[in-house]
Design a protein around this motif. Sequence first.
Motif, short mmCIF file in Angstrom:
data_model
loop_
_atom_site.label_atom_id
_atom_site.label_comp_id
_atom_site.label_asym_id
_atom_site.label_seq_id
_atom_site.Cartn_x
_atom_site.Cartn_y
_atom_site.Cartn_z
N HIS A 23 0.83 -1.21 0.00
CA HIS A 23 0.00 0.00 0.00
C HIS A 23 0.86 1.26 0.00
CE1 HIS A 23 -3.91 -1.92 0.90
NE2 HIS A 23 -3.16 -2.84 1.49
N ALA A 24 0.29 2.36 -0.50
CA ALA A 24 0.99 3.65 -0.53
C ALA A 24 1.11 4.26 0.87
CB ALA A 24 0.26 4.61 -1.46
N SER A 25 0.19 3.93 1.76
CA SER A 25 0.22 4.43 3.14
C SER A 25 -0.31 3.33 4.06
CB SER A 25 -0.61 5.71 3.27
OG SER A 25 -1.96 5.45 3.00
N PRO A 26 -0.12 3.46 5.37
CA PRO A 26 -0.56 2.40 6.28
C PRO A 26 -2.06 2.42 6.55
CG PRO A 26 0.52 4.13 7.53
CD PRO A 26 0.64 4.50 6.07
N LEU A 27 -2.84 2.34 5.48
CA LEU A 27 -4.29 2.31 5.55
C LEU A 27 -4.80 1.27 4.57
CD1 LEU A 27 -4.89 6.16 5.46
CD2 LEU A 27 -5.11 4.68 7.46
N GLY A 28 -5.76 0.46 4.98
CA GLY A 28 -6.28 -0.60 4.13
C GLY A 28 -6.89 -0.11 2.83
N ASP A 29 -7.41 1.13 2.82
CA ASP A 29 -8.04 1.64 1.60
C ASP A 29 -7.13 2.58 0.82
OD1 ASP A 29 -8.11 3.73 3.39
OD2 ASP A 29 -10.23 4.18 3.12
N SER A 30 -5.83 2.58 1.14
CA SER A 30 -4.90 3.43 0.38
C SER A 30 -4.58 2.80 -0.97
CB SER A 30 -3.62 3.66 1.19
OG SER A 30 -2.89 2.46 1.31
N LYS A 31 -3.96 3.58 -1.83
CA LYS A 31 -3.62 3.13 -3.18
C LYS A 31 -2.74 1.88 -3.14
CE LYS A 31 -1.10 4.61 -7.27
NZ LYS A 31 -0.22 5.62 -7.83
N THR A 32 -3.06 0.90 -4.00
CA THR A 32 -2.25 -0.30 -4.12
C THR A 32 -1.09 -0.03 -5.06
OG1 THR A 32 -4.14 -1.76 -3.74
CG2 THR A 32 -2.26 -2.71 -4.90
N TRP A 47 3.70 -0.01 2.23
CA TRP A 47 3.26 -0.50 3.53
C TRP A 47 2.57 -1.85 3.40
CZ3 TRP A 47 4.44 2.22 7.93
CH2 TRP A 47 4.94 3.50 7.73
N VAL A 48 2.91 -2.77 4.31
CA VAL A 48 2.34 -4.11 4.34
C VAL A 48 1.81 -4.37 5.75
CG1 VAL A 48 2.87 -6.57 4.10
CG2 VAL A 48 3.93 -4.93 2.58
N ARG A 49 0.69 -5.07 5.85
CA ARG A 49 0.18 -5.45 7.17
C ARG A 49 1.19 -6.34 7.86
NH1 ARG A 49 -5.41 -4.23 7.47
NH2 ARG A 49 -6.26 -3.77 5.41
N MET A 50 1.42 -6.10 9.14
CA MET A 50 2.51 -6.76 9.86
C MET A 50 2.36 -8.27 9.93
SD MET A 50 1.80 -5.52 13.80
CE MET A 50 3.38 -6.08 14.36
N TRP A 51 1.16 -8.79 9.97
CA TRP A 51 0.98 -10.23 10.12
C TRP A 51 1.32 -11.00 8.86
CZ3 TRP A 51 -2.79 -12.72 7.25
CH2 TRP A 51 -3.75 -11.92 6.64
N LEU A 52 1.57 -10.29 7.75
CA LEU A 52 1.91 -10.96 6.50
C LEU A 52 3.41 -11.16 6.32
CD1 LEU A 52 -0.63 -9.15 4.18
CD2 LEU A 52 -0.71 -11.53 4.95
#
Length: 159
Positions: free
Chosen positions: A30-39, A69-74
Amino acid sequence: MRNALLLLALLALPVSAAQMGTVARSATLHASPLGDSKTLKVLPPGASVEVMKRVGGWYQVKADGTAGWVRMWLLRFTGAAGSGGTSALSVLKTGRSSSTYGTATTGVRGLSEEELKNAKPDPAALQLVENLAVAPADARGFAKQAELKASPKFMQEKP
């Protein structure tokens, strides 16, 4: 209480810029640490990443020249370049693993690194929380009055 303070202290340690990891399963960068941010791109399982920093439940990483940015659990950590893998991030390797699968857990509470660095004990707040504790007999009485049923998972008496 001691374990919580130890965890907070460990999370406040600086992160090594050379911390390396791999993507556990397909992960959106992601472009920012938000789930709906640009891929920016999708990272395949096993892709190598360089971990730059952490914000909440996200890691800022660099993969194939692209930062995002990537979700930490991945992520799974492979250690810093030229080290035995000991850094502030290595303490986040949690859960169980076997030869066939891994389990990761996270305890994100929304505290930033700066908030953790500036944290101070608050004995008055701790006393307020301790005053909310209920005796086991009172809890059982409430459950009986409300006709609650115990889950077999929680049937064991805790000290």
